[in-house]
Design a protein around this motif. Structure first.
Motif, PDB file in Angstrom:
ATOM      1  N   ASN A   4       0.847  -1.195   0.000  1.00  0.00           N
ATOM      2  CA  ASN A   4       0.000   0.000   0.000  1.00  0.00           C
ATOM      3  C   ASN A   4       0.886   1.250   0.000  1.00  0.00           C
ATOM      4  N   GLU A   5       0.240   2.425   0.079  1.00  0.00           N
ATOM      5  CA  GLU A   5       0.965   3.696  -0.082  1.00  0.00           C
ATOM      6  C   GLU A   5       2.096   3.831   0.929  1.00  0.00           C
ATOM      7  N   ILE A   6       1.930   3.190   2.117  1.00  0.00           N
ATOM      8  CA  ILE A   6       2.998   3.349   3.104  1.00  0.00           C
ATOM      9  C   ILE A   6       3.882   2.098   3.210  1.00  0.00           C
ATOM     10  N   GLY A   7       3.843   1.282   2.145  1.00  0.00           N
ATOM     11  CA  GLY A   7       4.776   0.158   2.070  1.00  0.00           C
ATOM     12  C   GLY A   7       4.360  -1.085   2.841  1.00  0.00           C
ATOM     13  N   GLU A   8       3.145  -1.067   3.407  1.00  0.00           N
ATOM     14  CA  GLU A   8       2.695  -2.293   4.094  1.00  0.00           C
ATOM     15  C   GLU A   8       2.194  -3.277   3.040  1.00  0.00           C
ATOM     16  N   ILE A   9       2.342  -4.587   3.366  1.00  0.00           N
ATOM     17  CA  ILE A   9       1.844  -5.595   2.430  1.00  0.00           C
ATOM     18  C   ILE A   9       0.392  -5.911   2.786  1.00  0.00           C
ATOM     19  N   VAL A  10      -0.478  -5.772   1.777  1.00  0.00           N
ATOM     20  CA  VAL A  10      -1.904  -6.066   1.992  1.00  0.00           C
ATOM     21  C   VAL A  10      -2.369  -7.119   0.995  1.00  0.00           C
ATOM     22  N   SER A  11      -3.477  -7.772   1.340  1.00  0.00           N
ATOM     23  CA  SER A  11      -4.023  -8.794   0.443  1.00  0.00           C
ATOM     24  C   SER A  11      -4.649  -8.110  -0.770  1.00  0.00           C
ATOM     25  N   ALA A  12      -4.541  -8.779  -1.930  1.00  0.00           N
ATOM     26  CA  ALA A  12      -5.051  -8.165  -3.161  1.00  0.00           C
ATOM     27  C   ALA A  12      -5.612  -9.214  -4.111  1.00  0.00           C
ATOM     28  N   GLY A  13      -5.832 -10.432  -3.600  1.00  0.00           N
ATOM     29  CA  GLY A  13      -6.326 -11.483  -4.496  1.00  0.00           C
ATOM     30  C   GLY A  13      -6.864 -12.656  -3.690  1.00  0.00           C
ATOM     31  N   GLY A  14      -7.363 -13.659  -4.394  1.00  0.00           N
ATOM     32  CA  GLY A  14      -7.937 -14.830  -3.739  1.00  0.00           C
ATOM     33  C   GLY A  14      -6.866 -15.714  -3.124  1.00  0.00           C
ATOM     34  N   ARG A  15      -5.841 -16.024  -3.923  1.00  0.00           N
ATOM     35  CA  ARG A  15      -4.708 -16.772  -3.376  1.00  0.00           C
ATOM     36  C   ARG A  15      -3.675 -15.722  -2.988  1.00  0.00           C
ATOM     37  N   VAL A  16      -3.425 -15.592  -1.704  1.00  0.00           N
ATOM     38  CA  VAL A  16      -2.640 -14.456  -1.203  1.00  0.00           C
ATOM     39  C   VAL A  16      -1.150 -14.806  -1.111  1.00  0.00           C
ATOM     40  N   LEU A  17      -0.847 -15.907  -0.448  1.00  0.00           N
ATOM     41  CA  LEU A  17       0.551 -16.298  -0.223  1.00  0.00           C
ATOM     42  C   LEU A  17       0.673 -17.807  -0.376  1.00  0.00           C
ATOM     43  N   GLY A  18       1.899 -18.265  -0.548  1.00  0.00           N
ATOM     44  CA  GLY A  18       2.170 -19.697  -0.524  1.00  0.00           C
ATOM     45  C   GLY A  18       3.262 -19.945   0.495  1.00  0.00           C
ATOM     46  N   ALA A  19       3.023 -20.900   1.403  1.00  0.00           N
ATOM     47  CA  ALA A  19       4.050 -21.258   2.388  1.00  0.00           C
ATOM     48  C   ALA A  19       4.680 -22.558   1.932  1.00  0.00           C
ATOM     49  N   VAL A  20       5.997 -22.524   1.703  1.00  0.00           N
ATOM     50  CA  VAL A  20       6.693 -23.704   1.187  1.00  0.00           C
ATOM     51  C   VAL A  20       7.510 -24.339   2.303  1.00  0.00           C
ATOM     52  N   GLY A  21       7.431 -25.662   2.399  1.00  0.00           N
ATOM     53  CA  GLY A  21       8.286 -26.395   3.340  1.00  0.00           C
ATOM     54  C   GLY A  21       9.034 -27.466   2.581  1.00  0.00           C
ATOM     55  N   ARG A  22      10.283 -27.689   2.975  1.00  0.00           N
ATOM     56  CA  ARG A  22      11.041 -28.790   2.372  1.00  0.00           C
ATOM     57  C   ARG A  22      11.546 -29.675   3.496  1.00  0.00           C
ATOM     58  N   GLY A  23      11.786 -30.935   3.205  1.00  0.00           N
ATOM     59  CA  GLY A  23      12.310 -31.823   4.235  1.00  0.00           C
ATOM     60  C   GLY A  23      12.715 -33.141   3.629  1.00  0.00           C
ATOM     61  N   SER A  24      13.313 -33.996   4.464  1.00  0.00           N
ATOM     62  CA  SER A  24      13.758 -35.271   3.897  1.00  0.00           C
ATOM     63  C   SER A  24      12.566 -36.197   3.676  1.00  0.00           C
ATOM     64  N   THR A  25      11.436 -35.908   4.318  1.00  0.00           N
ATOM     65  CA  THR A  25      10.210 -36.668   4.041  1.00  0.00           C
ATOM     66  C   THR A  25       9.094 -35.669   3.774  1.00  0.00           C
ATOM     67  N   LEU A  26       7.987 -36.190   3.226  1.00  0.00           N
ATOM     68  CA  LEU A  26       6.861 -35.287   2.957  1.00  0.00           C
ATOM     69  C   LEU A  26       6.276 -34.771   4.275  1.00  0.00           C
ATOM     70  N   SER A  27       6.264 -35.606   5.336  1.00  0.00           N
ATOM     71  CA  SER A  27       5.682 -35.098   6.581  1.00  0.00           C
ATOM     72  C   SER A  27       6.540 -33.996   7.185  1.00  0.00           C
ATOM     73  N   GLU A  28       7.848 -34.076   7.007  1.00  0.00           N
ATOM     74  CA  GLU A  28       8.707 -32.996   7.491  1.00  0.00           C
ATOM     75  C   GLU A  28       8.438 -31.707   6.689  1.00  0.00           C
ATOM     76  N   ALA A  29       8.282 -31.880   5.380  1.00  0.00           N
ATOM     77  CA  ALA A  29       7.984 -30.718   4.526  1.00  0.00           C
ATOM     78  C   ALA A  29       6.654 -30.088   4.956  1.00  0.00           C
ATOM     79  N   ALA A  30       5.671 -30.952   5.239  1.00  0.00           N
ATOM     80  CA  ALA A  30       4.341 -30.469   5.638  1.00  0.00           C
ATOM     81  C   ALA A  30       4.433 -29.707   6.957  1.00  0.00           C
ATOM     82  N   GLU A  31       5.171 -30.273   7.903  1.00  0.00           N
ATOM     83  CA  GLU A  31       5.320 -29.626   9.220  1.00  0.00           C
ATOM     84  C   GLU A  31       5.874 -28.204   9.063  1.00  0.00           C
TER      85      GLU A  31
END
Ligand code: AMP
Ligand code: GLY
Length: 428
Positions: free
Chosen positions: A373-400
């Motif tokens: 926004n005008e003062i540099g804050e991050i605001v939502s602007a769509g339906g899918r807003v962010l993606g949180a990515v995890g990596r790990g040696s197993t899928l459950s570690e990545a999920a955690e």
């Protein structure tokens, strides 16, 4: 050129483009990465130019004025508009198919005829632009069946019909232009296929290609894969569902015949080919082609590549032979989408997003529907807003890790699925 440092322009504004920009910026070949139009997160990291990427003149003007050496086109609309052709005509190298190649995504009717002509397994179908002929075909078909708008419809142009009445209504609404405008003026009516879905991403240069890790996304808005279709609420890779033998079978029966068919039809296909597959009892069948990286699949595929992606994208863009294989990390990755409640229908925008003071790793937080926004804050602007990515040696570690990141971020309408990867995780 190959060994000189380049200024790279990434076109698009979604999570896919944020990940592409981050990965390209890590390359020793990148002098600078710039983006257009970008999103809130991209504009914090890279110079962002607010152009309309659906206007080829604006793209060429920007690339020329900014002395860009290499353009990576993210979304399908500019590809279908011939952005790569326009850039190439002006002497600028660009990653992605030309306009003719992009028909594989831009016209489902074209794709079905292509698949049939080259004997590539897909659902039985008919293409129609007249209601009468479509109705005759429906009368002779078995239910359920699938009615699709042939043109681009942002993933929304597919209706699975349980009754004849439903199918006739869908066909009528599409052909009249009521539901999808020009994109619905031709429809594909298709046999309903049963099975698990998976997708295969390739980087192509004519009939030379490299395969990327198999991924699976969750298209439905609700947990347990229920509710409305979205662009994708999360994804993971690699999917253990597909063994090395299965992948080799897909290459023999689907990938090579597709690339050979394109060549035979005079199409020099360069860029990403995303093959959506249904794993039926009769073997894998092509559901669709996309001619760009998937979103959110890109957010889990690219972090698993254990070498510099830029030379590969560049070789594809120039029509040079690609390496036979890329090196992948021996890890799993998961992305969970933080959406705005109400997506894919109506939702609020402009909400301030609170981030934790320290983020786990730079490539783990991906912006999509955000802006500053005008003062540099991050605001939502769509339906899918962010993606949180995890990596790990197993899928459950990545999920955690992915879910820990999700939980550390706040905005009023934050909404996410808690069950990304549930099929694989329950198999563990
Ligand atoms: P498409 O854009 O053609 O991939 O279709 C979107 C989604 O609709 C696919 O990911 C499938 O979940 C579903 N779908 C499309 N075609 C079929 C089909 N013939 N049988 C069953 N499901 C389908
Ligand atoms: N996640 C599906 C797509 O990008 O088409």
């Amino acid at each position: 050129m190959q060994n000189e440092q380049m200024k790279i322009l990434i076109l698009g504004s979604g999570g896919r483009e944020h990940m592409l920009a981050k990965v390209c910026a890590l390359s020793p070949l990148a002098k600078e990465v710039v983006v257009a139009p970008g999103n809130g997160g991209m504009s914090q990291e890279f110079s962002a130019f607010p152009i309309d990427v659906e206007n080829n003149d604006a793209i060429v003007r920007l690339a020329t004025e900014e002395n860009v050496d290499f353009v990576v086109v993210g979304p399908e609309v500019p590809l279908c508009n011939g952005a790569v052709d326009a850039l190439n005509e002006n002497g600028i190298i660009a990653y992605g198919p030309n306009q003719v190649g992009a028909e594989l995504e831009g016209s489902k009717a074209f794709t079905k005829d292509f698949l049939a002509r080259h004997n590539i397994p897909t659902a039985a179908y008919g293409n129609f632009s007249e209601v009468e002929a479509a109705r005759d075909f429906l009368g002779k078909s078995r239910l359920p069946l699938v009615v699709k708008a042939s043109g681009l419809a942002a993933g929304k142009g597919v209706v699975i019909c349980e009754t004849l009445e439903e199918a006739e209504n869908s066909v009528r609404e599409m052909l009249s232009g009521e539901s999808f405008g020009e994109s619905g003026k031709e429809v594909v009516i298709e046999e309903f296929l049963e099975g698990e879905e998976t997708s295969l991403h390739l980087i192509c240069s004519g009939d030379s290609y490299v395969t990327l890790p198999m991924s699976q996304d969750h298209k439905k808005a609700g947990e347990g894969d229920t509710g409305l279709n979205t662009g994708g609420m999360g994804a993971y890779a690699p999917t253990p569902l597909v063994t090395r033998e299965m992948l080799s079978d897909y290459e023999t029966n689907i990938v090579r015949p597709t690339l050979a068919g394109l060549k035979a039809d005079g199409i020099d296909f360069r860029g990403t080919l995303y093959i959506g597959l249904m794993l039926t009892q009769d073997g894998p069948k092509v559901l669709e082609f996309n001619v760009r990286f998937g979103d959110p699949e890109t957010q889990v595929i690219l972090p698993l590549i254990d070498e510099d992606l830029v030379p590969v994208l560049l070789a594809s863009a120039k029509g040079e032979d690609l390496p036979r294989n890329l090196k992948f990390k021996n890890e799993s990755a998961m992305v969970v989408v933080l959406a705005s409640k109400g997506y894919p229908e109506s939702y609020s925008k402009g909400e301030i997003i609170n981030f934790p003071d320290s983020l786990p790793k730079k490539t783990d937080l991906i912006h999509a529907g955000t802006k500053q926004n005008e003062i540099g804050e991050i605001v939502s602007a769509g339906g899918r807003v962010l993606g949180a990515v995890g990596r790990g040696s197993t899928l459950s570690e990545a999920a955690e890790r992915a879910y820990a990141l999700c939980d550390s971020i706040g905005f009023t309408s934050k909404f996410l699925r808690r069950d990304i990867g549930y099929r694989e995780l329950s198999r563990d």
